[in-house]
Design an enzyme around this catalytic site. Structure first.
Site, mmCIF file in Angstrom:
data_model
loop_
_atom_site.group_PDB
_atom_site.id
_atom_site.type_symbol
_atom_site.label_atom_id
_atom_site.label_comp_id
_atom_site.label_asym_id
_atom_site.label_seq_id
_atom_site.Cartn_x
_atom_site.Cartn_y
_atom_site.Cartn_z
ATOM 1 N N GLU A 111 40.707 -21.274 -8.533
ATOM 2 C CA GLU A 111 41.049 -20.043 -9.249
ATOM 3 C C GLU A 111 42.480 -20.133 -9.736
ATOM 4 O O GLU A 111 43.420 -20.018 -8.945
ATOM 5 C CB GLU A 111 40.890 -18.809 -8.353
ATOM 6 C CG GLU A 111 39.461 -18.507 -7.948
ATOM 7 C CD GLU A 111 39.343 -17.205 -7.158
ATOM 8 O OE1 GLU A 111 40.326 -16.416 -7.139
ATOM 9 O OE2 GLU A 111 38.275 -16.973 -6.555
ATOM 10 N N GLU B 30 37.376 -17.830 0.376
ATOM 11 C CA GLU B 30 38.689 -17.497 0.958
ATOM 12 C C GLU B 30 38.588 -17.069 2.427
ATOM 13 O O GLU B 30 39.224 -16.109 2.852
ATOM 14 C CB GLU B 30 39.385 -16.409 0.122
ATOM 15 C CG GLU B 30 39.730 -16.869 -1.283
ATOM 16 C CD GLU B 30 40.564 -15.873 -2.078
ATOM 17 O OE1 GLU B 30 41.363 -16.300 -2.911
ATOM 18 O OE2 GLU B 30 40.401 -14.640 -1.867
#
Length: 636
Positions: free
Chosen positions: A277, A201
């Site tokens: 995710e 991320e």
């Protein structure tokens, strides 16, 4: 020819034994490729992006993944959880790799026991699961400092997650060691690792445009040859895409899916879609609710993701536990530390039990698998042991004389810069600061994260993010001022990770004058910490104990141990240790009301129980066969 015996040829026997051991280690660590069947050796292309599809060799491949972190699950239970993953219809395991746990001191690596990454990956392969590895170096993962070692913060100019020299030098040394273990486990070497994620991320952080290319090169230079991925949420996706790496997305709502996939189509054209995710629940913070995501909503979103032509990874399939002090924290508008349980309202519970999500997802994946799923493993038994009454006690103040010599310093020193642990500072636990004062007044300063203030042995209140001043009552003569500071968890996500030093930060002031001449005790509460407290150091529990204090008891088990949950009703805030294992923190503000105690960590017979309590002890420690995670809040 006479019968050969070890007794007759001790030197020869020892030599042969060493040869066998070395041979086994070499095969296991580097060249076990040659032990696999011939039909598996002819691996060439690995996982590839071919238009809108993943291809594994010459076949279209759909990733049905589930996240489980080996460092959050007792090693004795890895097989049970992985078999349950396979029986749910998943084909791929994803896991993070926590740098801070694997390199607790600079240059000192630990891949033993619960941190045996290679054993975990090989077990997944044995069970029939592929592996996507997420080695960081930053992993977020609701773990302290996002998995980065706290000793990095000894450098006052440290800039984490950038190409700052002090950071990249440390990453290079860590990757040198880590990748020597990972490379032989890749698909093209006969292993199960089919893809590797580049950082985590980074689009949401994005402080250095040279950083992600550096991490990509660091992986490739050390022999990573499988498909590389990035992973970003909606806030970072635009800035997280990089050349030569497949971008994947993180989300919880299927409403975000079309928006994010449209963006990816515009920047990387036709590529396989992957939700790296899909958040099956959420983590909890102390003082907040227990977060829940309805199982029907989960099924609906998983179905929508797959019907949109996307592969998926369930984060989390099994959350496990933040054993010890490893939990992370968030700090946007206010500081919130994560609870010990990482149940996450995931597909399996913290203790590995089935949920409604599991049964619905197993039915769904079973309907599209084309082959019968493996049978579901039986649940591990749970029990409620008889309540335990601690029988011995040691106040913190009495314990100080048995500890290592304190650090003497003119000014306060933060945890990370204490000259302890071979120069690596203190990562976790508590730090006690002592000095002498001669007057009353207003005490003020920056305390990270929570400091209980004592005049001699009397508690007068707390300093933390909200309470930055406290009144020190009128005293006569010279008095000992003590501040017991707890690291409740370093922030694991956000732009302020460079500012996660713990303890007293800078000077502490009494009536605006800086205090001097401190004695500083490092209370990291590692296994070696308690070895100083032999039985003769403890006393019977007095009618009115002095806090903080350690309480000692024994849990007697006559048969084979089972999993259980500890309930500390009447206790306020502290930490529990069983047979030297740190189970984690408890706190009566909730939401978590019980601590998971794996039966694998218990012995038949007597089990040592130590509770460190900050403020108020209950009469007994209770056990239950079901967890209590507190009042619930449904996620939207």
């Amino acid at each position: 020819m006479g019968k050969w015996s070890i007794g007759r040829k001790p030197g020869r026997a020892l030599g042969l034994l060493l040869l066998v051991i070395v041979g086994f280690l070499v095969l296991r660590r580097s060249d076990w490729y040659n032990l696999i069947p011939a039909w598996l050796r002819h691996r060439q292309s690995g996982l590839q992006a071919n238009g809108q599809y993943f291809m594994l060799e010459d076949s279209t491949f759909w990733i049905f993944g589930g996240s489980m972190h080996y460092f959050r699950v007792p090693k004795e239970y890895w097989r049970d959880r992985l078999l349950k993953m396979k029986a749910c219809g998943l084909n791929t395991l994803t896991t993070y790799v926590p740098w801070n746990l694997h390199e607790p001191e600079r240059g000192k690596f630990d891949f033993s026991g619960n941190l045996d990454l290679e054993a975990f990956v090989l077990m997944a392969a044995e069970i029939g699961l592929w592996v996507i590895l997420r080695p960081g170096p930053y992993i977020c993962s609701e773990i302290d400092l996002g998995g980065l070692p706290s000793w990095l913060l000894q450098d006052s100019g440290m800039r984490l997650r950038t190409t700052y020299k002090g950071f990249t030098e440390a990453v290079d040394l860590y990757f040198d060691h880590l990748m020597s273990r990972v490379v032989p486990l890749q698909y093209k070497h006969g292993g199960p690792i089919i893809a590797v994620q580049v950082e985590n991320e980074y689009g949401s952080y994005n402080k250095d445009p040279a950083y992600m290319p550096y991490i990509k090169k660091a992986l490739e230079d050390r022999g990573i040859v499988e498909l590389l991925l990035t992973s970003d949420n909606k806030d970072g996706l635009q800035k997280g895409v990089m050349d030569g790496v497949l971008a994947t997305i993180n989300l919880q709502s299927h409403h975000e899916l079309q928006l994010l996939t449209n963006f990816l189509l515009s920047v990387q054209r036709v590529q396989p879609k992957m939700v790296m995710e899909y958040w099956t629940g959420w983590f909890d913070s102390w003082g907040g609710p227990h977060n829940i995501l309805d199982s029907s909503e989960v099924l609906k979103t998983v179905s929508a993701i797959l019907h949109a032509g996307s592969s998926i990874n369930l984060y989390m399939f099994h959350g496990g536990t933040n054993f010890g002090f490893i939990n992370g924290a968030m700090h946007f508008h206010e500081y919130k530390s994560d609870v010990t349980s990482y149940d996450y309202d995931a597909v399996l519970t913290e203790a590995g039990d089935y949920t409604a999500k599991y049964f619905k997802l197993r039915g769904f994946f079973g309907s599209i698998s084309g082959v019968p799923l493996p049978p579901q493993p039986d649940l591990l038994p749970k029990t409620a042991y008889e309540p335990l009454r601690p029988y011995l006690y040691l106040s913190l103040w009495d314990a100080l004389k048995y500890m290592e010599e304190p650090v003497n310093s003119e000014k306060p020193v933060n945890m990370e810069n204490l000259p302890v642990n071979n120069g690596n500072g203190q990562s976790f636990g508590y730090t006690l600061y002592e000095t002498t004062i001669a007057s009353s007044g207003i005490l003020s300063g920056l305390v990270r994260d929570r400091g209980q203030v004592f005049v001699n042995t009397v508690s007068v209140g707390f300093l933390d993010y909200e309470r930055k001043k406290i009144v020190i009552p009128l005293i006569q003569g010279y008095t000992r001022l003590r501040i017991l500071v707890e690291n409740r968890g370093r922030v694991n996500y956000g732009n302020n990770i460079d500012d996660q030093r713990k303890g007293l930060i800078g000077n502490i002031y009494l009536n605006d004058s800086p205090l001097k001449k401190f004695r500083i005790y490092s209370l990291d509460m590692k296994k070696s910490f308690f070895q100083r407290f032999s039985v003769d150091k403890w006393s019977p529990i007095p009618e009115v104990p002095t806090f903080p204090a350690f309480f000692l008891g024994a849990l007697s088990i006559s048969l084979s141990p089972f999993d259980t949950f500890m309930k500390l009703e009447g206790w306020e805030k502290g930490v529990v240790f069983i047979n030297g294992q740190n189970l984690g923190r408890y706190w009566n503000i909730g939401p978590q009301e019980t601590l998971y105690l794996p039966g694998a960590w218990l012995d038949q017979g007597s089990n040592q129980v130590i509770v460190f309590e900050e403020k108020m002890a209950g009469p007994v420690i209770q056990f239950t066969d079901t967890p209590h995670l507190g009042r619930s809040q449904y996620l939207e």
